[in-house]
Write an enzyme that holds these catalytic residues in place. Structure first.
Site, PDB file in Angstrom:
ATOM      1  N   ASP A 192       0.817  -1.207   0.000  1.00 35.98           N
ATOM      2  CA  ASP A 192       0.000   0.000   0.000  1.00 35.98           C
ATOM      3  C   ASP A 192       0.854   1.261   0.000  1.00 35.98           C
ATOM      4  OD1 ASP A 192      -2.011   1.826   0.185  1.00 35.98           O
ATOM      5  OD2 ASP A 192      -2.705   1.230   2.172  1.00 35.98           O
ATOM      6  N   ASP A 414      -1.889   5.690  -6.372  1.00 39.27           N
ATOM      7  CA  ASP A 414      -2.120   4.807  -5.234  1.00 39.27           C
ATOM      8  C   ASP A 414      -2.191   3.353  -5.678  1.00 39.27           C
ATOM      9  OD1 ASP A 414      -2.758   3.995  -2.610  1.00 39.27           O
ATOM     10  OD2 ASP A 414      -4.902   4.159  -3.009  1.00 39.27           O
TER      11      ASP A 414
END
Length: 537
Positions: A192, A414
């Protein structure tokens, strides 16, 4: 050529009762806030927080460093290595309905975007007083990013990891295999770039989600060390709200992270040895990295899809990439294979300089946006200037893309969000442009979430408008059609772009990043991207 793809996501909302989930989380939160000793007869006091009586909660090793950070040293010759990590792809369930799986993916993305929005608001609140006390002159400096040949740092190795697509676990995220503890044990963590804290579910697990491997047990590792609540490093993690006093010097440092819509992790802040596969001059060896800061979570809830925890690659000091900068430098990259690839083909995460990537003839750079007072330190912001559909620049005002002084707006890259999301009214303009430029295919109106969708039955070569992003510094990112259209059924294709549900934050998700080698260079504050067949990296 449009490729058939399916996200293969499982509806975890059907198997998890969020009402019960939120009630359980709230009980733990109330115990932490009130310090009620009657809430559990087996609880002892720690740093003003009541936790079950356990080794990891009431003692800290005398060898724990009290420096401001846990420093990782270079090799004796002073050179930095490069770490390459692999991401394997799991077999997708052939029974998964493509339409349902896309719906599930957008539901998961919606929850994540709410979490990202919450962090923007928290950052805004943290800076409210400082904005009143001083006149900020910080402005985003958008200059043309440095060319690849200007990168002069010399590394002699790399850390390479295998990344695994989470489609078989009901996730649009990517998973990384890591070895933690002494002796090292294998765990699968979510990768992440939108988070900093590394954490893993730990024994005793009082309230944990299901994972595919046994929980990590600190009692079985000789290298596990708690961080004291009086250690300066304890200030790097989020405490309970309101924060409670640290009563004794041997109390551990508690952390308390909420990701939005009840996803959370709570436990001990500690250090541990992570073992990685070091690749140098074509040779690989396993190398232990000591004193990596991470969260040992005893209460963990949310949509983490069978993973053991999370590996953060954000810009903050706690992320895995930031902690290893002294060893591998200030850059990392990954290359995500498309979800239609053979399951034996893996994606890669590389910590350190990848010379093959830097020498790629089609490598482009755009600047990472820094300097805004209310920007979230974790996120990788880029500054969009315009959107191109079918070769035409869309009539979107440039100020629409700007990160505002109150922290809203802006665009981030992201890895944890599946699709790409653009804030309204930008999304509506993009969608209308595709509708106007896509001719000859019947428009379908009964598909949930994604819009537009087209019936392409009987058409061998489907032709759809081009799509690209132009950045303020002049860089342009053009995407292949399979990165922004999804083939849901044999005769249906849909635009894989949506509007931001709850905030003005726009997001370039991992679906649009497939088969691009993405480089994050924090030293030069730039993002690199090169079209590549990631299976060959």
């Amino acid at each position: 050529m449009l490729v058939r793809v399916s996200l293969g996501l499982v509806v975890l909302f059907l198997s998890i009762s969020y009402a019960a989930f939120e009630a359980t989380a709230r009980i733990h939160y109330d115990r932490i806030k009130t310090g009620n000793p009657n809430s559990n007869s087996n609880i002892s006091s720690l740093a003003g927080i009541e936790f079950p009586d356990h080794m990891s909660f009431n003692a800290v090793s005398s060898s724990t460093s009290t420096n401001g950070c846990s420093c990782l040293n270079d090799d004796d010759d002073g050179s930095k290595k490069i770490v390459k990590l692999h991401l394997n792809q799991r077999q997708i369930d052939s029974k998964t309905e493509p339409k349902s799986s896309v719906l599930d993916s957008t539901m998961r993305d919606s929850i994540r975007i709410q979490a990202l929005h919450t962090r923007v608001i928290e950052k805004k609140n943290q800076n409210a007083i400082s904005r009143l006390n001083k006149q900020s002159s910080l402005k985003p400096a958008i200059e043309k990013a440095a060319a690849p040949e200007s990168y002069t740092d010399g590394f002699s190795g790399q850390l390479v990891a295998t990344l695994e697509s989470g489609v078989s676990l009901g996730s649009g995220e990517y998973f990384i295999d890591v070895f933690i503890g002494t002796p090292p044990k294998h765990f699968s963590l979510i990768l992440d770039t939108g988070s900093d804290l590394n954490w893993i579910q730990c024994v005793p697990c009082y309230d944990c989600f299901e994972q595919t491997s046994p929980y990590y047990d600190p009692n079985e590792s000789s290298s596990y060390r708690n961080i004291s609540c009086q250690d300066p490093r304890c200030n790097l993690v989020s405490p309970p709200d309101p924060p409670l006093p640290c009563k004794t010097e041997n109390q551990t440092c508690p952390y308390y992270y909420w990701y939005g819509d009840s996803s959370n992790t709570t436990g001990d802040f500690a250090v541990e040895t992570f073992t990685v596969n070091l690749t140098s001059n074509g040779n690989s060896e396993f190398k232990p990295i000591e004193n990596v800061m991470f969260g040992c979570g005893h209460w963990n809830r949310g949509l983490f899809h069978g993973a053991a925890g999370l590996l953060g690659l954000g810009r903050g000091p706690l992320s895995f990439a930031s902690q290893l900068q002294s060893l591998y430098g200030h850059s990392f990259s990954y290359c995500l294979v498309d979800r239609n690839s053979d399951t034996n083909v893996s994606s890669k995460l590389i910590l350190g300089e990848d010379k093959a990537l830097l020498n790629h003839p089609n490598l482009n750079f755009t600047s990472l946006l820094t300097g805004k007072e209310n920007s979230v330190d974790t996120f990788y912001y880029v500054q969009i200037k315009s959107i191109l559909v079918g070769g035409d620049i869309l009539p979107i005002p440039e100020e629409t893309w700007r990160l505002s002084t109150d922290g809203t707006g802006g665009t981030i890259v992201d890895s944890g969000t599946t699709l790409s999301y653009f804030a309204d009214p930008t999304y509506k303009i993009i969608k209308e442009a595709f509708v106007n430029k896509t001719k000859g295919y019947p428009l379908l109106k009964d598909f949930p979430i994604l819009n537009p969708c087209y019936n392409v039955s009987g058409i061998e070569n489907v032709e759809l408008p081009d799509f690209g992003i132009e950045f303020l510094d002049g860089a342009v990112w053009n995407f292949p059609v399979e990165n922004y259209f999804i083939w849901l059924e044999d005769d249906v294709v849909c635009l894989a772009i949506l509007g931001t549900p709850r905030s003005a934050l726009s997001i370039i998700g991992n679906y649009q990043q497939q088969n691009f080698h993405i480089l994050y260079d924090t030293k030069k504050s730039r993002l690199g991207y090169a079209p590549m067949k990631c299976a060959d990296v």
